[in-house]
Each structure stands twice: as structure tokens, then as C-alpha cells.
Design an enzyme around this catalytic site. Sequence first.
Site, PDB file in Angstrom:
ATOM      1  N   ALA A 153      -3.155  22.661 -19.829  1.00  0.00           N
ATOM      2  CA  ALA A 153      -4.119  22.914 -20.898  1.00  0.00           C
ATOM      3  C   ALA A 153      -4.534  21.653 -21.643  1.00  0.00           C
ATOM      4  O   ALA A 153      -5.692  21.512 -22.052  1.00  0.00           O
ATOM      5  CB  ALA A 153      -3.546  23.938 -21.881  1.00  0.00           C
ATOM      6  N   CYS A 278       1.169  -4.326 -14.604  1.00  0.00           N
ATOM      7  CA  CYS A 278       1.731  -5.105 -15.703  1.00  0.00           C
ATOM      8  C   CYS A 278       2.098  -4.242 -16.905  1.00  0.00           C
ATOM      9  O   CYS A 278       2.065  -4.712 -18.034  1.00  0.00           O
ATOM     10  CB  CYS A 278       0.728  -6.178 -16.126  1.00  0.00           C
TER      11      CYS A 278
END
Length: 419
Positions: A153, A278
Site C-alpha cells: 500500500a 557507494c
Amino acid sequence: MLLDAAREAAAEAVGCRSDELTFMSSGTRAVHTGVAGALAGRRRVGRHLIVSAVEHSSVLHAAEAWEASGGEVTTVAVDRAGAVAVEAYEAAVRPDTALACLQSANHEVGTEQPVAEVAEVCRAAGVPLLVDAAQSLGWAAVEGPWSLLAASAHKWGGPSGVGLLAVRKGVRFAVQGPVDERESGRAAGFENLPAIVAAAASLRAVRAEAAQEAVRLRELTERIRARVPQLIPDVEVVGDPVRRLPGVVTFSCLYVDGETLLHELDRAGFSVSSGSSCTSSTLTPSHVLRAMGVLSEGNVRVSLPVGTPAEEVDRFLSVLPGTVAVVREKLGAPVAVPAAVVGDGDSLVVDALGRRCPIPVIELAKRIGDVPVGATVRVLSDDEAARLDIPAWCEMRGQEYVGEEPADRGSAYLVRRLS
């Protein structure tokens, strides 16, 4: 009565019968329940599961658990846009295939998958298809003869803590674990009624405006896709340019630390995410970007919520170039690749051991001009992201990626200079 009304509303949006839909505590729980139940229901057929390489982690974790229990998993590769080929799924189906899984659209790059076509292939082979529709259900129902469908949802703007699982009539399904008397035995415990009602109401509301809003957001994301490469050098926009979600656009910037870039954009008032290698949590490349074979460093995923004003997109485009430039300057990124030196020469070794993304690629870019055309640069790196980013850099910069070799520490990546 409220629960029945919410179920009917959600089933209408999904495109299934109300007695085929079960509310769960999350989209992840819906996926895990759907995969486990379908595999158990078809255990006499076999123990073979098919997934795509870019599925959400909930699907891949379920596949890992299945493999650990003695099952077999086939992972279908994707192209550089992140899409599977229908023929690849057809080739993967075997007589002992119990279940196939395919997401409706990718959560990182927005690429839509050919679900309807794959569902037809699976139906012809008698194999149920589970669709992870978390990213797309707020925009439209999933087409095709799918067998199971899971969604969450909060992905369409509803409350967190509500997922749904649809299981078509006729699909063999065996609930795993103790059976509860609620939700057809597929979800234990009392339903979170207020959240379920809100989830169904929000789904109906967003779908009522989905067609009009999709056109507007698609125009805005197309503006970002077109303008970012014009404003910033060495950028790769990833994902399918046509078959994609309306509000998602993803691009990767060479010579940029993704974590730093996200922090700088956050300071400017923009909340974006990243599939970059990263990130502080993993320091490993996104499995989606890896499967696509695209650049992972400096990755930015822009997701435009319903109602995003065009002015905010324009402000983002005005702020982004300067932000990227600041991050590149901090990392000492090259301004341009040096001019070519024609002649013969020995291979150059670039030692980037112990240095993280994007430093290995930055060092490669700085040193490629130190060797003549035709010679090679050998980059030593123990950063997992280098395995993905160095080949992607070569494709972007017109150089030849020769391959990877083992080294005393990490790996050696060989690049031949072509220009």
C-alpha cells in the site's frame, strides 16, 4: 462490513475476485507467502523456480531460501535497459518448473516488464506466474493471465504495514506454517482494519486520477532524462526510455560518490535515493544496475510523487549541475581525458587498492592518456564496484574493456586505449 468493502475495492483495482484477495502485513510478506505457497502447492510438479535478475530483494530472498532448502532457481538476465526477453522466460521453463516470478516494473530504474507476454508463455506451459506489482498497481491493473500478484500500500501512497496477495482460483496453493481462521488461512492474526480501509481508499483515489497524472509526470521525467546529459558531462541515463513508470527517472554520474551527492542534494531540499555502490549501508553495487551492466557510481533515482509541481523539477535541474561539479572537484575528478599519444608502449599499472568507488575509475580516467593508443592500463582494485564501473566507463568513453584477471589482492582490470 468495512473489511469486505475494502476487499472489494482493492480487488476491483487489482482485477481479481474479492475472494481471491488477501490482506497482508506488508508487500514483502505478501511476496514471501505467495512464493512459498505456490511452490508448496506444486511440489509434485517439481522444485524449479524462475526469477528475473532485477526482482525486488523480497523475491530474491525467497528464491535464496528455496535454493537453500534443495530447490533449483533459474535467473533470467535482462538487457541494458533492464528488461527481460519473453523468449528468455520461454527457454527457462522446464517440465519441473513449479513457479515463475516477474515484477511489473523495476523499483530502481522504472523499466516496465513484458508481463502480459510472459504470462501467456507461462499459461501455455501450465506454469503459474507471480507478479510483484508494488511499483505499478497505483497506475493501472496488471494485464495478462497472471496467477498470483503481490503489492504494498505505501507504494501507491497508502499507509505502511498493509500488503495484498491475490491468488487466482485454480492455482494450486498450500499455506505454509500454522493455519489461521482469518484471511483464508493465509495471514495470521487480526487484520489492521483502519490501515486496510485507508489502503483501499487511497488506491481507489490515486487510480481515479492516474491516467491524467501519468501524462503530466511522464512529461516531467522526460524533461529530466533529456536535460541532465545536456547539463552535466559524463552522465548515463538508465532504464527503458519508453516502457517505464511515469514518475521515475534514474541516472548515474561518472567520478561521483553517490552518498556525498545525495547528501548535497538533501541540503538543497531534494529527497532522492540511489542504487549506487557507494551507499554507506552496503558498499556493494545495486544488483539491478549490476544485472543491467550500467554505471553504478553516482547513481541518482528521482521519484516524482503525485502532484509534484513543474517548478520543483526546474529547480532540481538548476541545482544539479553545480552540485555534481562540487562533488567531482572534492574527489579530484579529471576535467577531460588527455589528448591521444600515438605509438607503442607498455602496459601501465594503476594501483587503486584500498580505495573505494569512484576513486578507481577516477584514477583510470586520469592515467589513460599516459599510454599510447593500443596499449593497456591495468587497474588494481579490491572494491567490488570496480567490477561493474570499469566496463561501464569503457563503454561510455569509447575504450576497450579487455577483462578481469586475479591479482595478489583484489582483481586486475585491463583496459585498452582506443582513442
